[in-house]
Enzyme design. Structure first.
Site, mmCIF file in Angstrom:
data_model
loop_
_atom_site.group_PDB
_atom_site.id
_atom_site.type_symbol
_atom_site.label_atom_id
_atom_site.label_comp_id
_atom_site.label_asym_id
_atom_site.label_seq_id
_atom_site.Cartn_x
_atom_site.Cartn_y
_atom_site.Cartn_z
ATOM 1 N N THR A 122 0.811 -1.222 0.000
ATOM 2 C CA THR A 122 0.000 0.000 0.000
ATOM 3 C C THR A 122 0.845 1.274 0.000
ATOM 4 O OG1 THR A 122 -1.439 1.287 1.473
ATOM 5 C CG2 THR A 122 -0.134 -0.393 2.513
ATOM 6 N N ASP A 123 0.252 2.358 -0.503
ATOM 7 C CA ASP A 123 0.935 3.658 -0.465
ATOM 8 C C ASP A 123 1.107 4.167 0.973
ATOM 9 O OD1 ASP A 123 -1.747 4.273 0.068
ATOM 10 O OD2 ASP A 123 -1.885 5.905 -1.398
ATOM 11 N N GLU A 124 0.365 3.559 1.922
ATOM 12 C CA GLU A 124 0.419 4.052 3.305
ATOM 13 C C GLU A 124 1.781 3.827 3.947
ATOM 14 O OE1 GLU A 124 -3.042 3.533 5.699
ATOM 15 O OE2 GLU A 124 -4.313 3.194 3.962
ATOM 16 N N TYR A 147 -1.327 -0.350 11.203
ATOM 17 C CA TYR A 147 -1.570 -1.066 9.934
ATOM 18 C C TYR A 147 -0.439 -0.787 8.948
ATOM 19 C CZ TYR A 147 -3.219 -1.540 5.101
ATOM 20 O OH TYR A 147 -3.297 -1.818 3.757
ATOM 21 N N LYS A 151 2.449 -3.295 7.254
ATOM 22 C CA LYS A 151 2.670 -3.482 5.809
ATOM 23 C C LYS A 151 4.118 -3.127 5.441
ATOM 24 C CE LYS A 151 0.008 -4.583 3.085
ATOM 25 N NZ LYS A 151 -0.517 -5.905 2.615
HETATM 26 P P1 NAD Z 1 -9.888 -7.027 2.915
HETATM 27 O O1 NAD Z 1 -9.798 -6.737 4.363
HETATM 28 O O2 NAD Z 1 -11.149 -6.704 2.189
HETATM 29 O O3 NAD Z 1 -9.597 -8.578 2.658
HETATM 30 C C1 NAD Z 1 -8.600 -9.283 3.319
HETATM 31 C C2 NAD Z 1 -8.851 -10.791 3.104
HETATM 32 O O4 NAD Z 1 -7.764 -11.495 3.723
HETATM 33 C C3 NAD Z 1 -10.140 -11.289 3.727
HETATM 34 O O5 NAD Z 1 -10.813 -12.141 2.831
HETATM 35 C C4 NAD Z 1 -9.672 -12.058 4.960
HETATM 36 O O6 NAD Z 1 -10.536 -13.120 5.331
HETATM 37 C C5 NAD Z 1 -8.305 -12.563 4.504
HETATM 38 N N1 NAD Z 1 -7.398 -12.827 5.615
HETATM 39 C C6 NAD Z 1 -7.112 -11.992 6.660
HETATM 40 N N2 NAD Z 1 -6.245 -12.589 7.488
HETATM 41 C C7 NAD Z 1 -5.951 -13.805 6.954
HETATM 42 C C8 NAD Z 1 -5.103 -14.869 7.339
HETATM 43 N N3 NAD Z 1 -4.364 -14.815 8.462
HETATM 44 N N4 NAD Z 1 -5.031 -15.951 6.532
HETATM 45 C C9 NAD Z 1 -5.771 -16.034 5.398
HETATM 46 N N5 NAD Z 1 -6.606 -15.063 4.995
HETATM 47 C C10 NAD Z 1 -6.695 -13.958 5.764
HETATM 48 O O7 NAD Z 1 -8.655 -6.294 2.262
HETATM 49 P P2 NAD Z 1 -8.503 -5.613 0.829
HETATM 50 O O8 NAD Z 1 -8.970 -4.217 0.901
HETATM 51 O O9 NAD Z 1 -9.054 -6.528 -0.197
HETATM 52 O O10 NAD Z 1 -6.909 -5.556 0.702
HETATM 53 C C11 NAD Z 1 -6.177 -6.644 0.140
HETATM 54 C C12 NAD Z 1 -4.702 -6.321 0.161
HETATM 55 O O11 NAD Z 1 -4.469 -5.124 -0.575
HETATM 56 C C13 NAD Z 1 -4.157 -6.075 1.569
HETATM 57 O O12 NAD Z 1 -2.881 -6.660 1.641
HETATM 58 C C14 NAD Z 1 -4.067 -4.557 1.658
HETATM 59 O O13 NAD Z 1 -3.029 -4.170 2.524
HETATM 60 C C15 NAD Z 1 -3.753 -4.191 0.215
HETATM 61 N N6 NAD Z 1 -4.202 -2.860 -0.202
HETATM 62 C C16 NAD Z 1 -5.506 -2.480 -0.021
HETATM 63 C C17 NAD Z 1 -5.924 -1.225 -0.466
HETATM 64 C C18 NAD Z 1 -7.354 -0.777 -0.319
HETATM 65 O O14 NAD Z 1 -7.662 0.387 -0.647
HETATM 66 N N7 NAD Z 1 -8.279 -1.622 0.116
HETATM 67 C C19 NAD Z 1 -4.992 -0.359 -1.075
HETATM 68 C C20 NAD Z 1 -3.668 -0.789 -1.249
HETATM 69 C C21 NAD Z 1 -3.297 -2.049 -0.805
HETATM 70 P P1 TYD Z 2 -10.091 4.460 4.970
HETATM 71 O O1 TYD Z 2 -11.119 3.930 4.021
HETATM 72 O O2 TYD Z 2 -10.085 3.924 6.361
HETATM 73 O O3 TYD Z 2 -8.691 4.294 4.248
HETATM 74 P P2 TYD Z 2 -7.224 4.795 4.738
HETATM 75 O O4 TYD Z 2 -6.513 3.522 4.961
HETATM 76 O O5 TYD Z 2 -6.724 5.601 3.590
HETATM 77 O O6 TYD Z 2 -7.319 5.603 5.951
HETATM 78 O O7 TYD Z 2 -10.272 6.052 5.067
HETATM 79 C C1 TYD Z 2 -10.142 6.875 3.933
HETATM 80 C C2 TYD Z 2 -10.222 8.312 4.407
HETATM 81 O O8 TYD Z 2 -11.523 8.565 4.956
HETATM 82 C C3 TYD Z 2 -9.242 8.626 5.529
HETATM 83 O O9 TYD Z 2 -8.758 9.948 5.372
HETATM 84 C C4 TYD Z 2 -10.089 8.532 6.791
HETATM 85 C C5 TYD Z 2 -11.456 8.989 6.323
HETATM 86 N N1 TYD Z 2 -12.596 8.402 7.033
HETATM 87 C C6 TYD Z 2 -13.609 9.234 7.548
HETATM 88 O O10 TYD Z 2 -13.577 10.460 7.430
HETATM 89 N N2 TYD Z 2 -14.653 8.637 8.199
HETATM 90 C C7 TYD Z 2 -14.752 7.295 8.368
HETATM 91 O O11 TYD Z 2 -15.721 6.820 9.002
HETATM 92 C C8 TYD Z 2 -13.711 6.456 7.823
HETATM 93 C C9 TYD Z 2 -13.750 4.961 7.974
HETATM 94 C C10 TYD Z 2 -12.657 7.059 7.152
#
Ligand code: NAD
Ligand code: TYD
Length: 346
Positions: A122-124, A147, A151
């Site tokens: 992630t960019d975070e 978090y 990562k």
């Molecule tokens: P999510 O929380 O929706 O899904 C995570 C999945 O992983 C779930 O299905 C969960 O059951 C499974 N999981 C969790 N712990 C586990 C374990 N110990 N063993 C097996 N399975 C397990 O997450 P997401 O938003 O789909 O993100 C997926 C990946 O992408 C993550 O690594 C996250 O850091 C990365 N990512 C997400 C975003 C975003 O905006 N959502 C952006 C950049 C990177």
């Molecule tokens: P989020 O979806 O938790 O992603 P990130 O990992 O980038 O924090 O939140 C996206 C943005 O929205 C972040 O600036 C926090 C804000 N936010 C709110 O203002 N209210 C909310 O209830 C949540 C969950 C996030």
């Protein structure tokens, strides 16, 4: 190609599975997912029934994961604890899954001689960036939340395996995704589901924090490209090139649904809330000729429609554990933040 996909029942993982099944007619997929609160087999409807898919419910920390890796050409690793607010409340599962779990997979890939390991990050990990800056793949890691720290730690462990053991791994760092199947604890689906229910939209702080949004389909296409054409040992930033303040998005959602802005509800800020994320994605564009296809307003409208049309999914997701989470984080917000040690209990 046979690909092991971890976290395939989550938001991005499930979108990736559906995309891959459609795009690569002869590929086979093994999906491993623990099915935590964020994992949902309904996200894989139509995929798990496919004879080219095998679904296994397993923790990636389980040593038996190596058996699943055997015979696979590649691993695409999505499984993670993924929500910042939950990591502030309790970081332990983040350490276990994101750091130790990733290392277990690295060991499994080495032992099974898997030819490619895509670590989805992630960019975070770069932390908050100044208004006129963008993070490149060479920017220092400066994670803020537990978090992001987990990562960043997993990224460094993967890099150590590349250097020490020659692990054929690639790290991808993507910006905030939105689209179908996203668990409604994250900003966009939370705002949509609250608006649909006619309930307040909780905006942290002044609502002016900036994220760079990418439609999940664009992220999946980038991952597919990197999986097939990326270079071992490299890091690739993946971004939507669409920076927006949270408040702007919340208002767009209200407008789309014809709801009043009176529903906007400013609440106490998230502790150490990163002000802005922004990526420089020149490397992916230049090296692999990638560019995102989605336009934000159209992507958001499609996402709003998906949540409207999938009411049963949303109702089910917002029941049970979610209710308790919502109660802790929003209804009793001050108390929960105080327990995280950031503000005094009144
Ligand atoms: P999510 O929380 O929706 O899904 C995570 C999945 O992983 C779930 O299905 C969960 O059951 C499974 N999981 C969790 N712990 C586990 C374990 N110990 N063993 C097996 N399975 C397990 O997450 P997401 O938003 O789909 O993100 C997926 C990946 O992408 C993550 O690594 C996250 O850091 C990365 N990512 C997400 C975003 C975003 O905006 N959502 C952006 C950049 C990177
Ligand atoms: P989020 O979806 O938790 O992603 P990130 O990992 O980038 O924090 O939140 C996206 C943005 O929205 C972040 O600036 C926090 C804000 N936010 C709110 O203002 N209210 C909310 O209830 C949540 C969950 C996030």
């Amino acid at each position: 190609m046979k690909v092991l996909i971890t976290g395939g029942a989550g938001f991005i993982g499930s979108n990736f599975v559906h995309t891959m099944l459609e795009k690569h007619a002869s590929d086979q997929f093994v999906i491993v997912d623990k099915l935590t609160y964020a994992g949902n087999l309904r996200n894989l409807d139509g995929a798990v029934q496919n004879s080219r898919v095998q679904f296994v419910r397993m923790d990636i920390g389980d040593p038996a994961v190596v058996e699943l890796a055997r015979g696979c050409d590649a691993v695409v690793h999505f499984a993670a604890e993924s929500h910042v607010d939950r990591s502030i409340e309790d970081a332990s599962p983040f350490l276990r899954t994101n750091v130790e779990g990733t290392w277990r997979l690295v060991e499994a890939c080495r032992s099974a001689r898997v030819g490619r390991f895509i670590h989805v990050s992630t960019d975070e990990v770069y932390g908050s960036v100044a208004p006129d800056e963008r993070s490149t793949e060479l920017s220092p890691l400066a994670p803020t939340s537990p978090y992001a720290a987990s990562k960043a730690a997993s990224d460094i462990f993967v890099q150590s395996a590349v250097r020490t053991y020659g692990l054929p791994a690639i790290i991808t760092r993507c910006t905030n995704n939105y689209g179908p199947f996203q668990f409604p604890e994250k900003f966009i689906p939370l705002m949509i589901s609250q608006a649909l229910a006619g309930q307040p939209l909780p905006i942290y702080g002044d609502g002016r924090n900036v994220r760079d949004w990418i439609h999940v389909s664009d992220h999946c296409m980038a991952l597919d490209l990197i999986l097939r054409k990326g270079k071992d040992g490299e890091i690739y930033n993946v971004g939507g090139g669409c920076e927006l303040e949270n408040i702007v998005i919340a208002k767009k959602i209200l407008t789309t649904l014809g709801k009043s802005e009176d529903l906007l509800h400013f609440v106490s800020d998230r502790p150490a809330h990163d002000r802005r994320y922004a990526l420089d994605c020149t490397k992916l564009k230049n090296d692999l000729d990638w560019t995102p296809a989605s336009e934000f307003d159209a992507g958001l409208a499609g996402t709003v429609r998906w949540y409207q049309e999938n009411k049963a999914w949303l109702d089910e997701t917002r029941s049970g554990e979610y209710r308790k989470y919502f109660e802790r984080h929003y209804t009793r917000r001050e108390e929960t933040l105080a327990m995280s040690g950031r503000i005094a209990v009144k």
